[in-house]
Every structure is written in C-alpha cells, then in structure tokens.
Design a protein around this motif. Sequence first.
Motif, PDB file in Angstrom:
ATOM      1  N   VAL A 226       0.861  -1.180   0.000  1.00  7.44           N
ATOM      2  CA  VAL A 226       0.000   0.000   0.000  1.00  7.44           C
ATOM      3  C   VAL A 226       0.899   1.231   0.000  1.00  7.44           C
ATOM      4  CG1 VAL A 226      -1.767   1.317   1.213  1.00  7.44           C
ATOM      5  CG2 VAL A 226      -1.856  -1.189   1.238  1.00  7.44           C
ATOM      6  N   ASP A 227       0.715   2.105  -0.972  1.00 11.08           N
ATOM      7  CA  ASP A 227       1.518   3.340  -1.093  1.00 11.08           C
ATOM      8  C   ASP A 227       3.007   3.041  -1.104  1.00 11.08           C
ATOM      9  OD1 ASP A 227      -0.775   4.869  -1.138  1.00 11.08           O
ATOM     10  OD2 ASP A 227      -0.740   5.276   1.022  1.00 11.08           O
ATOM     11  N   GLY A 228       3.379   1.946  -1.762  1.00 10.63           N
ATOM     12  CA  GLY A 228       4.780   1.608  -1.881  1.00 10.63           C
ATOM     13  C   GLY A 228       5.387   0.944  -0.661  1.00 10.63           C
ATOM     14  N   VAL A 229       4.604   0.721   0.387  1.00 16.62           N
ATOM     15  CA  VAL A 229       5.088   0.073   1.605  1.00 16.62           C
ATOM     16  C   VAL A 229       4.583  -1.369   1.630  1.00 16.62           C
ATOM     17  CG1 VAL A 229       5.136   0.136   4.127  1.00 16.62           C
ATOM     18  CG2 VAL A 229       5.078   2.277   2.815  1.00 16.62           C
ATOM     19  N   SER A 230       5.492  -2.288   1.932  1.00 16.42           N
ATOM     20  CA  SER A 230       5.149  -3.709   1.946  1.00 16.42           C
ATOM     21  C   SER A 230       4.755  -4.155   3.355  1.00 16.42           C
ATOM     22  CB  SER A 230       6.334  -4.538   1.449  1.00 16.42           C
ATOM     23  OG  SER A 230       6.004  -5.916   1.431  1.00 16.42           O
ATOM     24  N   TYR A 231       3.664  -4.927   3.454  1.00 15.58           N
ATOM     25  CA  TYR A 231       3.189  -5.466   4.728  1.00 15.58           C
ATOM     26  C   TYR A 231       3.055  -6.985   4.587  1.00 15.58           C
ATOM     27  CZ  TYR A 231       1.885  -0.588   5.530  1.00 15.58           C
ATOM     28  OH  TYR A 231       1.901   0.776   5.659  1.00 15.58           O
ATOM     29  N   GLU A 232       3.532  -7.697   5.587  1.00  9.94           N
ATOM     30  CA  GLU A 232       3.487  -9.159   5.533  1.00  9.94           C
ATOM     31  C   GLU A 232       2.123  -9.687   5.955  1.00  9.94           C
ATOM     32  OE1 GLU A 232       6.936 -12.150   6.500  1.00  9.94           O
ATOM     33  OE2 GLU A 232       5.804 -11.815   8.342  1.00  9.94           O
ATOM     34  N   ASP A 233       1.665 -10.703   5.248  1.00  5.72           N
ATOM     35  CA  ASP A 233       0.449 -11.418   5.648  1.00  5.72           C
ATOM     36  C   ASP A 233       0.829 -12.323   6.816  1.00  5.72           C
ATOM     37  OD1 ASP A 233      -1.882 -12.830   5.896  1.00  5.72           O
ATOM     38  OD2 ASP A 233      -1.575 -14.043   4.091  1.00  5.72           O
ATOM     39  N   ASP A 234       0.639 -11.820   8.027  1.00  2.92           N
ATOM     40  CA  ASP A 234       1.177 -12.524   9.192  1.00  2.92           C
ATOM     41  C   ASP A 234       0.189 -13.485   9.840  1.00  2.92           C
ATOM     42  OD1 ASP A 234      -0.604 -10.871  10.434  1.00  2.92           O
ATOM     43  OD2 ASP A 234       0.823 -10.102  11.923  1.00  2.92           O
ATOM     44  N   MET A 235      -0.981 -13.695   9.231  1.00  2.00           N
ATOM     45  CA  MET A 235      -1.957 -14.683   9.684  1.00  2.00           C
ATOM     46  C   MET A 235      -2.398 -14.427  11.125  1.00  2.00           C
ATOM     47  SD  MET A 235      -0.123 -18.069   8.079  1.00  2.00           S
ATOM     48  CE  MET A 235      -1.391 -19.190   8.654  1.00  2.00           C
ATOM     49  N   GLY A 236      -2.529 -13.166  11.499  1.00  4.33           N
ATOM     50  CA  GLY A 236      -3.067 -12.834  12.809  1.00  4.33           C
ATOM     51  C   GLY A 236      -2.073 -12.821  13.944  1.00  4.33           C
ATOM     52  N   ARG A 237      -0.787 -12.915  13.649  1.00  3.74           N
ATOM     53  CA  ARG A 237       0.207 -12.858  14.736  1.00  3.74           C
ATOM     54  C   ARG A 237       0.233 -11.474  15.385  1.00  3.74           C
ATOM     55  NH1 ARG A 237       5.580 -14.515  11.918  1.00  3.74           N
ATOM     56  NH2 ARG A 237       4.553 -13.341  10.239  1.00  3.74           N
ATOM     57  N   ASP A 238       0.075 -10.433  14.565  1.00  3.50           N
ATOM     58  CA  ASP A 238       0.062  -9.059  15.067  1.00  3.50           C
ATOM     59  C   ASP A 238      -1.394  -8.599  15.207  1.00  3.50           C
ATOM     60  OD1 ASP A 238       0.354  -6.420  15.683  1.00  3.50           O
ATOM     61  OD2 ASP A 238       1.339  -5.847  13.797  1.00  3.50           O
ATOM     62  N   PRO A 239      -1.885  -8.305  16.408  1.00  2.00           N
ATOM     63  CA  PRO A 239      -3.284  -7.892  16.590  1.00  2.00           C
ATOM     64  C   PRO A 239      -3.644  -6.636  15.806  1.00  2.00           C
ATOM     65  CG  PRO A 239      -2.273  -8.428  18.702  1.00  2.00           C
ATOM     66  CD  PRO A 239      -1.168  -8.398  17.696  1.00  2.00           C
ATOM     67  N   ALA A 240      -2.652  -5.828  15.457  1.00  6.05           N
ATOM     68  CA  ALA A 240      -2.935  -4.580  14.736  1.00  6.05           C
ATOM     69  C   ALA A 240      -2.985  -4.769  13.229  1.00  6.05           C
ATOM     70  CB  ALA A 240      -1.869  -3.537  15.090  1.00  6.05           C
ATOM     71  N   ALA A 241      -2.648  -5.979  12.745  1.00  9.58           N
ATOM     72  CA  ALA A 241      -2.526  -6.185  11.304  1.00  9.58           C
ATOM     73  C   ALA A 241      -3.872  -6.045  10.585  1.00  9.58           C
ATOM     74  CB  ALA A 241      -1.911  -7.551  11.024  1.00  9.58           C
ATOM     75  N   LEU A 242      -4.905  -6.729  11.064  1.00 16.04           N
ATOM     76  CA  LEU A 242      -6.208  -6.660  10.395  1.00 16.04           C
ATOM     77  C   LEU A 242      -6.843  -5.270  10.488  1.00 16.04           C
ATOM     78  CD1 LEU A 242      -7.925 -10.098  11.118  1.00 16.04           C
ATOM     79  CD2 LEU A 242      -7.148  -9.187   8.938  1.00 16.04           C
ATOM     80  N   PRO A 243      -6.857  -4.598  11.658  1.00 15.16           N
ATOM     81  CA  PRO A 243      -7.382  -3.224  11.684  1.00 15.16           C
ATOM     82  C   PRO A 243      -6.640  -2.296  10.729  1.00 15.16           C
ATOM     83  CG  PRO A 243      -7.199  -4.086  13.910  1.00 15.16           C
ATOM     84  CD  PRO A 243      -6.538  -5.082  13.018  1.00 15.16           C
TER      85      PRO A 243
END
Length: 363
Positions: free
Chosen positions: A34-51
């Motif tokens: 998103v906007d040139g920044v890469s985010y890992e699909d961490d499968m819910g390890r990080d609680p902040a990932a989905l929000p």
Amino acid sequence: MDTSFILSCESTIDLPYSYCEARGIPVLFYSYQVDGVSYEDDMGRDPAALPRFYGFLDEGKLPTTAQLNEFQYESFFDALLQQGDVLHIAFGSGMTASVQNAMLAAESLREKYPERKLVVIDSLCSFATTHPEVVSQYYGKLADSATDSITALNTMLAQDGLVVYVPRNVKIDRAIQVINILRADVELMINRRVLIIMEPGSEAKFLFCDHAADDRRFLTTQVIEAFVADNASLDLYCLEETHYKNTRVSNVYIEEQANARVNHNVITLHNGVTRNRLDLILKGEGAECWCNGCVVADKEQHVDNNTLIDHQVSHCTSHELYKYVLNDQSTGAFAGRVLVRHGAQKTISEERTQTLCATRESR
C-alpha cells in the motif's frame, strides 16, 4: 541422515497461525503493498494487522499483491531440506504463478540435496491449468461417468479436487493424511475428487479420514482415481467415522502396471448408510494387490462393499479379505468379483469374507 518428513504451507491457507505453530508446520508468508510500503500477511500474529488492513480499505486505498519469487521459495525450502524431506502445500497455480516458482526452486534444490525428497501439492483445478496434458491423460480415464451414476454425479458437481503427483523413484517414507470434517448449519452435500499419479519406482502412503462435527444430514460422494506405474507402490487407507445421519458413497478406481504393488484398506467404524466400490485393474505382469475391509456397525447402520479385480495379463496376484462385526439391527453386505481375462495365465487370486452377527436382528 535425518529421515523426518516436514509438512509446510503458505500463509494463504484458511487456518490461523497458532494452528500451524502448535503443530510445527513452517509457513512461507505472502505480502501486500500500500503506497509503496510492503506489509506481511502474518496470519493474525500481530493484533494490529487486520485493523490496519481494513483501515486502508476505509481510506479508499486498494492493496496490491505480488507472487512469491523463486529465490524466496529456494531460501525457504533450503532451510527445511537441511532437516529432512519436505511436503509443501501450495496456494494453487490457478490463482497465482507462485506455484511455478515453487516447482523451479524444488527442481534446482534437487541437485543440491539429491538424497532429499521435495514434493509440491497443488489443487486439481489449478494443476489442470498448468499441466493440461497430464490431466487429460489421466483424469476420468478409470472413473467412467457413462457406466456409473455416482461417478457421473461426482464428475458433474465436483468443483475442484486433490491431485498428488509422485515423480519417478521418489519414495515418501511417512503417510500423508487427509482429514475431511463435515461441518454445516444445514443439510449438505459434498463431492470430493482425488487423482493420484505414481510414476515408475515411486512409493507413497495415503490415509483419508472422514469425520462429522455437526448433527446434520450429510450426503457425500467420493471418487478416487489412482494410476500406479511400473515398480511403484501405493498404500491407500480410507477411514469413515461419522454419524448415523451421514450417507456416503465412495468409488475407488486403481490401475496397476508391471510389478506394481497396491495395498487398499477401507475401514468403517461409525456411519449411517455407506457404499464402497473398488475397481482394480492389474494391467502389467507381476502386479499384485491386497484389498482389505473392516466394518464395525450397530443400531441401524448399513455398510456394503463391492469389489471387482480385473486380471488382464498373466503372472498377477490379488488377495481380498473383508470382515464385519454387526450388532443390533445393523446390516452388512459384500459382493466381490474376480475377472480373469483370456490369456492371463498363472493368475493367483484369493477372496474371503467373514462376518460376526452379535444379535439375531443383525445380518
């Protein structure tokens, strides 16, 4: 040498990471940008990932995804192959070209680890997209929808399936277990399709388990086609432990070439109404098979097994043994046929069935 077998997967599986972590299943993670920044699909390890992800959507920012490249697969597989053989479940070549990169990485690493085994599993629909010549050669060749209504129904309704392709001389030491859990809020019909291709000299063991988790009526059909080439070995186990509301019809078709070996076992422990069919063709000289069945039934359960062993050439051997233990008002049936073709000299065939009826009403 460590001969342990490692099951690995990708973050696109429909399971939480905690499930994989608890069972020691290594995961290769996809990512999105998103906007040139890469985010890992961490499968819910990080609680902040989905929000964070849904926050991007609320802002009108559409994420983009990228396939896993060959280097990522090679690094992932390399670390695992140092520990043992690897069975990797891929996302699906019909959805992404990542599977092709997985295949390329696997081929490259076979030269580095010639003593190791690396098998990549794809879905039937995806495999048909990338390897249409293989699917057209095998799919539907044994399971003839023109002669069996259940096979025709399964062929018409099955949307996808499992394909397992075991390359030449690859020997999988540990059994591959496939667990099917029936879950639904309403009455449901399930159609499962499996294609197994064993190249010359290969060996593999499979255990298919059927379980029911919800108190609903289920109707399940299963069609398995297995092609066992010269000097290959296949152990196939089918276990049903569902409930009295389940109706299950399973058709298994197997073809053996010269000096191939097949061990087929079907076990019914709890069910409603079950019909198992086995059609096995001995097509190459020296082929042999062991076909066994075990039924434990009570209440008003019904189980029948129907087999056809087709000796098409000489010097082949077949053994059949089916045993039933019946209680209450349960019923069991067995119909076994052995066909010895003209010219199939020195055929050895044995067929036995034994039944224990614990009550006068069981039969």
